[in-house]
Scaffold this motif. Structure first.
Motif, PDB file in Angstrom:
ATOM      1  N   PRO A  64     -11.296  -4.215   3.189  1.00  0.00           N
ATOM      2  CA  PRO A  64     -10.204  -4.943   2.546  1.00  0.00           C
ATOM      3  C   PRO A  64      -9.157  -3.987   1.960  1.00  0.00           C
ATOM      4  O   PRO A  64      -9.486  -2.876   1.535  1.00  0.00           O
ATOM      5  N   TRP A  65      -7.915  -4.439   1.959  1.00  0.00           N
ATOM      6  CA  TRP A  65      -6.822  -3.657   1.363  1.00  0.00           C
ATOM      7  C   TRP A  65      -7.003  -3.574  -0.141  1.00  0.00           C
ATOM      8  O   TRP A  65      -7.461  -4.532  -0.778  1.00  0.00           O
ATOM      9  N   LYS A  66      -6.637  -2.424  -0.712  1.00  0.00           N
ATOM     10  CA  LYS A  66      -6.684  -2.202  -2.162  1.00  0.00           C
ATOM     11  C   LYS A  66      -5.295  -1.763  -2.625  1.00  0.00           C
ATOM     12  O   LYS A  66      -4.534  -1.181  -1.848  1.00  0.00           O
ATOM     13  N   ILE A  67      -5.001  -1.998  -3.871  1.00  0.00           N
ATOM     14  CA  ILE A  67      -3.710  -1.589  -4.420  1.00  0.00           C
ATOM     15  C   ILE A  67      -3.536  -0.072  -4.308  1.00  0.00           C
ATOM     16  O   ILE A  67      -2.419   0.426  -4.153  1.00  0.00           O
ATOM     17  N   SER A  68      -4.635   0.659  -4.325  1.00  0.00           N
ATOM     18  CA  SER A  68      -4.546   2.121  -4.185  1.00  0.00           C
ATOM     19  C   SER A  68      -4.106   2.549  -2.780  1.00  0.00           C
ATOM     20  O   SER A  68      -3.790   3.723  -2.564  1.00  0.00           O
ATOM     21  N   ASP A  69      -4.044   1.617  -1.839  1.00  0.00           N
ATOM     22  CA  ASP A  69      -3.553   1.903  -0.483  1.00  0.00           C
ATOM     23  C   ASP A  69      -2.035   1.841  -0.383  1.00  0.00           C
ATOM     24  O   ASP A  69      -1.471   2.132   0.681  1.00  0.00           O
ATOM     25  N   LEU A  70      -1.361   1.445  -1.454  1.00  0.00           N
ATOM     26  CA  LEU A  70       0.072   1.179  -1.394  1.00  0.00           C
ATOM     27  C   LEU A  70       0.884   2.359  -0.846  1.00  0.00           C
ATOM     28  O   LEU A  70       1.732   2.167   0.032  1.00  0.00           O
ATOM     29  N   ASN A  71       0.659   3.558  -1.331  1.00  0.00           N
ATOM     30  CA  ASN A  71       1.450   4.703  -0.861  1.00  0.00           C
ATOM     31  C   ASN A  71       1.246   4.970   0.621  1.00  0.00           C
ATOM     32  O   ASN A  71       2.212   5.234   1.348  1.00  0.00           O
ATOM     33  N   ASN A  72       0.005   4.889   1.102  1.00  0.00           N
ATOM     34  CA  ASN A  72      -0.248   5.065   2.537  1.00  0.00           C
ATOM     35  C   ASN A  72       0.396   3.951   3.348  1.00  0.00           C
ATOM     36  O   ASN A  72       0.962   4.202   4.413  1.00  0.00           O
ATOM     37  N   LEU A  73       0.299   2.737   2.848  1.00  0.00           N
ATOM     38  CA  LEU A  73       0.908   1.603   3.538  1.00  0.00           C
ATOM     39  C   LEU A  73       2.401   1.823   3.717  1.00  0.00           C
ATOM     40  O   LEU A  73       2.931   1.697   4.828  1.00  0.00           O
ATOM     41  N   ILE A  74       3.075   2.178   2.651  1.00  0.00           N
ATOM     42  CA  ILE A  74       4.525   2.401   2.731  1.00  0.00           C
ATOM     43  C   ILE A  74       4.833   3.575   3.653  1.00  0.00           C
ATOM     44  O   ILE A  74       5.722   3.496   4.510  1.00  0.00           O
ATOM     45  N   GLN A  75       4.107   4.664   3.506  1.00  0.00           N
ATOM     46  CA  GLN A  75       4.350   5.851   4.336  1.00  0.00           C
ATOM     47  C   GLN A  75       4.217   5.541   5.817  1.00  0.00           C
ATOM     48  O   GLN A  75       5.077   5.893   6.622  1.00  0.00           O
ATOM     49  N   TYR A  76       3.130   4.878   6.210  1.00  0.00           N
ATOM     50  CA  TYR A  76       2.856   4.658   7.621  1.00  0.00           C
ATOM     51  C   TYR A  76       3.577   3.440   8.203  1.00  0.00           C
ATOM     52  O   TYR A  76       3.951   3.449   9.378  1.00  0.00           O
ATOM     53  N   ALA A  77       3.746   2.394   7.402  1.00  0.00           N
ATOM     54  CA  ALA A  77       4.383   1.177   7.923  1.00  0.00           C
ATOM     55  C   ALA A  77       5.897   1.322   8.031  1.00  0.00           C
ATOM     56  O   ALA A  77       6.529   0.587   8.795  1.00  0.00           O
ATOM     57  N   ASN A  78       6.477   2.235   7.300  1.00  0.00           N
ATOM     58  CA  ASN A  78       7.931   2.403   7.312  1.00  0.00           C
ATOM     59  C   ASN A  78       8.358   3.219   8.530  1.00  0.00           C
ATOM     60  O   ASN A  78       8.848   4.340   8.431  1.00  0.00           O
ATOM     61  N   ASN A  79       8.164   2.628   9.698  1.00  0.00           N
ATOM     62  CA  ASN A  79       8.426   3.302  10.968  1.00  0.00           C
ATOM     63  C   ASN A  79       9.061   2.289  11.916  1.00  0.00           C
ATOM     64  O   ASN A  79       8.437   1.277  12.241  1.00  0.00           O
ATOM     65  N   PRO A  80      10.279   2.538  12.376  1.00  0.00           N
ATOM     66  CA  PRO A  80      10.927   1.562  13.258  1.00  0.00           C
ATOM     67  C   PRO A  80      10.166   1.338  14.564  1.00  0.00           C
ATOM     68  O   PRO A  80      10.248   0.252  15.144  1.00  0.00           O
ATOM     69  N   GLN A  81       9.401   2.321  15.025  1.00  0.00           N
ATOM     70  CA  GLN A  81       8.643   2.134  16.262  1.00  0.00           C
ATOM     71  C   GLN A  81       7.470   1.180  16.076  1.00  0.00           C
ATOM     72  O   GLN A  81       6.999   0.592  17.042  1.00  0.00           O
ATOM     73  N   ILE A  82       7.000   1.021  14.862  1.00  0.00           N
ATOM     74  CA  ILE A  82       5.980   0.015  14.580  1.00  0.00           C
ATOM     75  C   ILE A  82       6.646  -1.345  14.416  1.00  0.00           C
ATOM     76  O   ILE A  82       6.250  -2.320  15.047  1.00  0.00           O
TER      77      ILE A  82
END
Length: 168
Positions: free
Chosen positions: A9-27
């Motif tokens: 399950p997602w945790k609030i502590s994943d927020l920085n990784n989520l933003i880093q990796y999801a912020n990609n136009p190719q995704i």
């Protein structure tokens, strides 16, 4: 490369990784417009809150050594489609082509059929997303249909493919 891969399950502590990796136009170009680009902190917080709100869990973080590097989830359908469930996923670009997503999809198939009262799991990749098509085929999905020009994304018409796996 898949020995340290897990879904959790997602945790609030994943927020920085989520933003880093999801912020990609190719995704973002391979997902619905509900997946924002740019991917902001606010979008990440809203997503994690939503992902944490379901029981049983519908949406998981894909992790290497417990570090979130992508997401996979299922979305129950309603009415006459209540025995079907749609799956969606994404993976951080540095991890593409390493077999990670195929393993995550296989794990999600097992989880879905054990935890939801459904008989059909399906995914709808864009025709331009060859990598996703290969993942689904490698994971046991069958290509059922091609919907011509059913997607309009970033000013371009694309075909939508439908893949499924049916519970025995």
């Amino acid at each position: 490369m898949t020995e340290n891969i897990s879904l959790r399950p997602w945790k609030i502590s994943d927020l920085n990784n989520l933003i880093q990796y999801a912020n990609n136009p190719q995704i973002a170009e391979n997902l619905t417009n509900a997946f924002p680009h740019p991917y902001t902190k606010e979008a990440g917080l809203k997503f994690i809150e939503m992902a944490q709100s379901h029981s049983p869990t519908h949406i998981f973080a894909i992790c290497i050594n417990n570090e979130a590097i992508g997401g996979i989830g299922v979305h129950p359908q309603q009415d006459i489609h209540e025995k079907c469930i749609e799956m969606g996923y994404w993976l951080a670009e540095p991890f593409w082509g390493k077999g990670i997503m195929s393993n995550a999809v296989k794990e999600m198939i097992d989880y879905t059929f054990k935890n939801f009262d459904v008989i059909r799991l399906y995914a709808r990749p864009f025709s331009s997303n060859i990598g996703s098509q290969k993942v689904l085929e490698k994971s046991g999905f069958t290509h059922e249909a091609t919907l011509k020009k059913s997607i309009y994304k970033n000013g371009i018409y694309l075909d939508e493919l439908i893949y499924s796996v049916v519970k025995d």
